[in-house]
Design an enzyme around this catalytic site. Structure first.
Site, mmCIF file in Angstrom:
data_model
loop_
_atom_site.group_PDB
_atom_site.id
_atom_site.type_symbol
_atom_site.label_atom_id
_atom_site.label_comp_id
_atom_site.label_asym_id
_atom_site.label_seq_id
_atom_site.Cartn_x
_atom_site.Cartn_y
_atom_site.Cartn_z
ATOM 1 N NE ARG A 1 -0.051 -18.754 -10.494
ATOM 2 C CZ ARG A 1 0.727 -17.701 -10.696
ATOM 3 N NH1 ARG A 1 1.119 -16.967 -9.681
ATOM 4 N NH2 ARG A 1 1.135 -17.399 -11.914
ATOM 5 C CD GLU B 1 -0.835 -17.513 -4.508
ATOM 6 O OE1 GLU B 1 0.373 -17.581 -4.265
ATOM 7 O OE2 GLU B 1 -1.303 -16.762 -5.376
ATOM 8 N NE ARG C 1 -0.338 -8.239 -2.849
ATOM 9 C CZ ARG C 1 0.872 -7.943 -3.248
ATOM 10 N NH1 ARG C 1 1.050 -7.155 -4.271
ATOM 11 N NH2 ARG C 1 1.912 -8.431 -2.628
ATOM 12 C CG HIS C 2 -2.564 -13.348 -3.321
ATOM 13 N ND1 HIS C 2 -2.104 -12.445 -2.403
ATOM 14 C CD2 HIS C 2 -1.520 -13.688 -4.107
ATOM 15 C CE1 HIS C 2 -0.801 -12.248 -2.631
ATOM 16 N NE2 HIS C 2 -0.429 -12.975 -3.651
ATOM 17 C CD GLU D 1 4.022 -9.160 -8.892
ATOM 18 O OE1 GLU D 1 4.559 -9.403 -7.798
ATOM 19 O OE2 GLU D 1 3.683 -10.049 -9.686
ATOM 20 C CB SER E 1 6.314 -10.987 -12.552
ATOM 21 O OG SER E 1 6.084 -12.270 -12.985
ATOM 22 N NE ARG F 1 -2.399 -9.314 -7.670
ATOM 23 C CZ ARG F 1 -1.283 -9.819 -7.214
ATOM 24 N NH1 ARG F 1 -0.129 -9.263 -7.538
ATOM 25 N NH2 ARG F 1 -1.291 -10.868 -6.445
HETATM 26 O O1 4AD Z 1 4.082 -13.132 -10.934
HETATM 27 P P1 4AD Z 1 3.411 -14.281 -11.606
HETATM 28 O O2 4AD Z 1 3.226 -15.489 -10.780
HETATM 29 O O3 4AD Z 1 4.259 -14.595 -12.910
HETATM 30 C C1 4AD Z 1 3.984 -15.571 -13.817
HETATM 31 O O4 4AD Z 1 2.987 -16.263 -13.831
HETATM 32 C C2 4AD Z 1 4.994 -15.626 -14.919
HETATM 33 N N1 4AD Z 1 4.797 -16.859 -15.680
HETATM 34 C C3 4AD Z 1 4.836 -14.428 -15.795
HETATM 35 C C4 4AD Z 1 5.889 -14.305 -16.835
HETATM 36 O O5 4AD Z 1 5.607 -14.302 -18.002
HETATM 37 N N2 4AD Z 1 7.110 -14.166 -16.388
HETATM 38 O O6 4AD Z 1 2.013 -13.799 -12.153
HETATM 39 C C5 4AD Z 1 1.889 -12.759 -13.084
HETATM 40 C C6 4AD Z 1 0.856 -11.747 -12.622
HETATM 41 C C7 4AD Z 1 1.215 -11.024 -11.334
HETATM 42 O O7 4AD Z 1 2.037 -9.917 -11.567
HETATM 43 C C8 4AD Z 1 -0.150 -10.609 -10.830
HETATM 44 O O8 4AD Z 1 -0.629 -9.463 -11.491
HETATM 45 C C9 4AD Z 1 -1.005 -11.780 -11.235
HETATM 46 O O9 4AD Z 1 -0.367 -12.420 -12.308
HETATM 47 N N3 4AD Z 1 -1.173 -12.728 -10.122
HETATM 48 C C10 4AD Z 1 -2.317 -12.892 -9.430
HETATM 49 N N4 4AD Z 1 -3.509 -12.277 -9.528
HETATM 50 C C11 4AD Z 1 -4.480 -12.676 -8.683
HETATM 51 N N5 4AD Z 1 -4.327 -13.662 -7.775
HETATM 52 C C12 4AD Z 1 -3.149 -14.319 -7.642
HETATM 53 N N6 4AD Z 1 -3.028 -15.301 -6.771
HETATM 54 C C13 4AD Z 1 -2.072 -13.934 -8.488
HETATM 55 N N7 4AD Z 1 -0.799 -14.353 -8.648
HETATM 56 C C14 4AD Z 1 -0.277 -13.615 -9.640
#
Ligand code: 4AD
Length: 432
Positions: free
Chosen positions: A204, A206, A212-213, A355, A358, A406
């Site tokens: 990611r 971002e 937490r990111h 969270e 998802s 997480r």
């Molecule tokens: O919520 P996210 O972005 O969802 C997906 O990637 C979907 N494809 C999942 C699906 O099958 N629907 O990411 C899923 C999880 C989040 O709930 C969080 O625990 C973790 O990935 N996550 C991160 N952890 C650390 N750093 C980040 N930048 C994160 N972004 C998401």
């Protein structure tokens, strides 16, 4: 006489080297006394109960050294003193008040010298727990008929949409690092795999400078055919995590204690059957508590935390599922609710108000998928092979994605995700 404290996997024992005719020479004692901290040694000796209790520890045994070999010498001065790095905040305060000279090891220093930082008992515990979470994820899913897959991390288009994507040149063709295995895990279902999971890196881009990111984390992903209702996916989340928490509490007591000694936390409160709350109910609970949120918008970090507190007070759990999110805040591949298209067959899962997962039912109808992608501003030309996968017969399906770091951070009540990533990648860190 010389003393050495030896450590293995975070546990220590004191060794005593005394001159003994024909067994231990004066030279040997001198050599041991001159060893630098953190050197690797092999010791042979007798385990015994000391005549005088060992000062400052609860240890009841020591080792009377017969042979000692230095396998690898550490530098005489180290950037981190492990004893200092292993102290809790309370211990540091007490030591400072008592006038002790100590260096507070900050997070950047810890991460710069991670191989040393990893040697503290708390970190040994954290990364053992991380290993257990990954291993339980695999074991549980395999026992439920899921098969492990491996999807590409170099892909042509974004898998989650948005700008948080690392772009690169793939032999003259624009490409990016996968933001998730989303598209390919769904395509595996179209290929008649029925139930799949993957453990792999997720990227990611971002610019989030939060606790937490990360820019790279370990994704635990699941995808499965749905027979009747997306609650089947939530059933898997429920049983997987209750099994996992039970196992961690039972089998990782020593490791959890080691973490708790440095970073005090309360054990996670969770129910035998995980609470499922509708998004609308969550909004109502917040409203009653005086927090106004958009009923068709997303919850911000603050309202998620607040809802976590309210749920704990009302239902006595710090682990719960919030489902039927507004469609507008979910990714393009999310299935709208059949009875009200303003909502979606989707969910998030929370630990201590943050969270960790998802998930959702996905759109398996190609025409609707195309329409949703366009509505979400995605260039459908970059995902034609994905959309086409649903034109040859595709079963209703759903799944979820978990962030490994997480889960460990929140289960252990830690305050920063960098503590649960061995070599974290964030906007400011690409090394070590
Ligand atoms: O919520 P996210 O972005 O969802 C997906 O990637 C979907 N494809 C999942 C699906 O099958 N629907 O990411 C899923 C999880 C989040 O709930 C969080 O625990 C973790 O990935 N996550 C991160 N952890 C650390 N750093 C980040 N930048 C994160 N972004 C998401």
């Amino acid at each position: 006489m010389a003393f050495v404290v030896v450590r293995q996997k975070g546990f220590t024992v004191q060794c005593v080297v005394t001159v003994q005719p024909d067994l231990v020479s004066r030279q040997m004692v001198k050599f041991v006394a001159g060893l630098s901290r953190e050197s690797i040694i092999d010791v042979q000796g007798l385990v015994s109960v000391p005549s005088v209790p060992i000062k400052g520890t609860t240890q009841q045994v020591e080792v009377q050294v017969r042979k000692l070999h230095c396998i690898s010498k550490a530098m005489p001065t180290l950037p981190i003193n492990i004893e200092d790095a292993a102290r809790s905040e309370k211990e540091i305060e007490e030591a400072l008040q008592a006038g002790e000279q100590l260096v507070r090891v900050n997070q950047d220093t810890r991460l710069n010298y991670r191989v040393l930082d990893m040697r503290t008992p708390a970190n040994q515990g954290i990364f053992h727990i991380q290993h257990e979470v990954g291993s339980l994820f695999r074991k549980f899913l395999q026992s439920e008929g899921f098969e492990e897959i491996h999807t590409p991390k170099l892909i042509a288009g974004t898998s989650e949409g948005g700008s948080a994507v690392f772009k690169l040149d793939y032999k003259g063709q624009p490409a990016c690092l996968a933001q998730s295995p989303q598209l390919h895990k769904q395509m595996a279902i179209c290929g008649d795999k029925e139930r799949v999971f993957e453990v792999g890196p997720v990227f990611r881009a971002e610019d989030s400078y939060t606790h937490r990111h990360l820019c790279e984390f370990v994704g635990l992903d699941v995808e499965m055919e749905i027979k009747k209702h997306y609650s089947e996916v939530m059933d898997i989340v429920d049983r997987l995590f209750v099994t996992m928490f039970d196992h961690l509490n039972e089998k990782c007591k020593k490791e959890l204690d080691a973490v708790r000694r440095q970073y005090p936390f309360e054990p996670l409160k969770y129910l035998r059957k995980t609470l499922r709350l509708r998004f609308e109910e969550g909004v109502q609970m917040l409203k009653e508590a005086g927090v106004e949120v958009d009923p068709y918008g997303d919850l911000n970090t603050e309202s998620e935390k607040k809802l976590g507190q309210l749920v704990l007070e009302k239902y006595g759990t710090e682990f719960y599922i919030l489902h039927r999110y507004p469609l507008a805040v979910r990714p393009f591949y999310t299935m709208p609710c059949y009875d009200d298209a303003k909502y979606s067959n989707s969910f998030d899962v929370f630990i201590r108000g943050e969270e960790i997962i998802s998930g959702a039912q996905r759109v398996h109808v190609p025409e609707l998928l195309e329409e949703r992608a366009k509505a979400c501003g995605i260039d459908v030309n970059t995902i034609t092979t994905y959309i086409d996968s649903f034109r040859y017969g595709a079963p209703p399906h759903g799944g979820f994605g978990v962030g490994l770091e997480r889960v460990v951070m929140l289960f252990c009540g830690l305050n920063n995700i960098r503590k649960t990533s061995l070599f974290p990648r964030d906007p400011l860190r690409l090394a070590p």
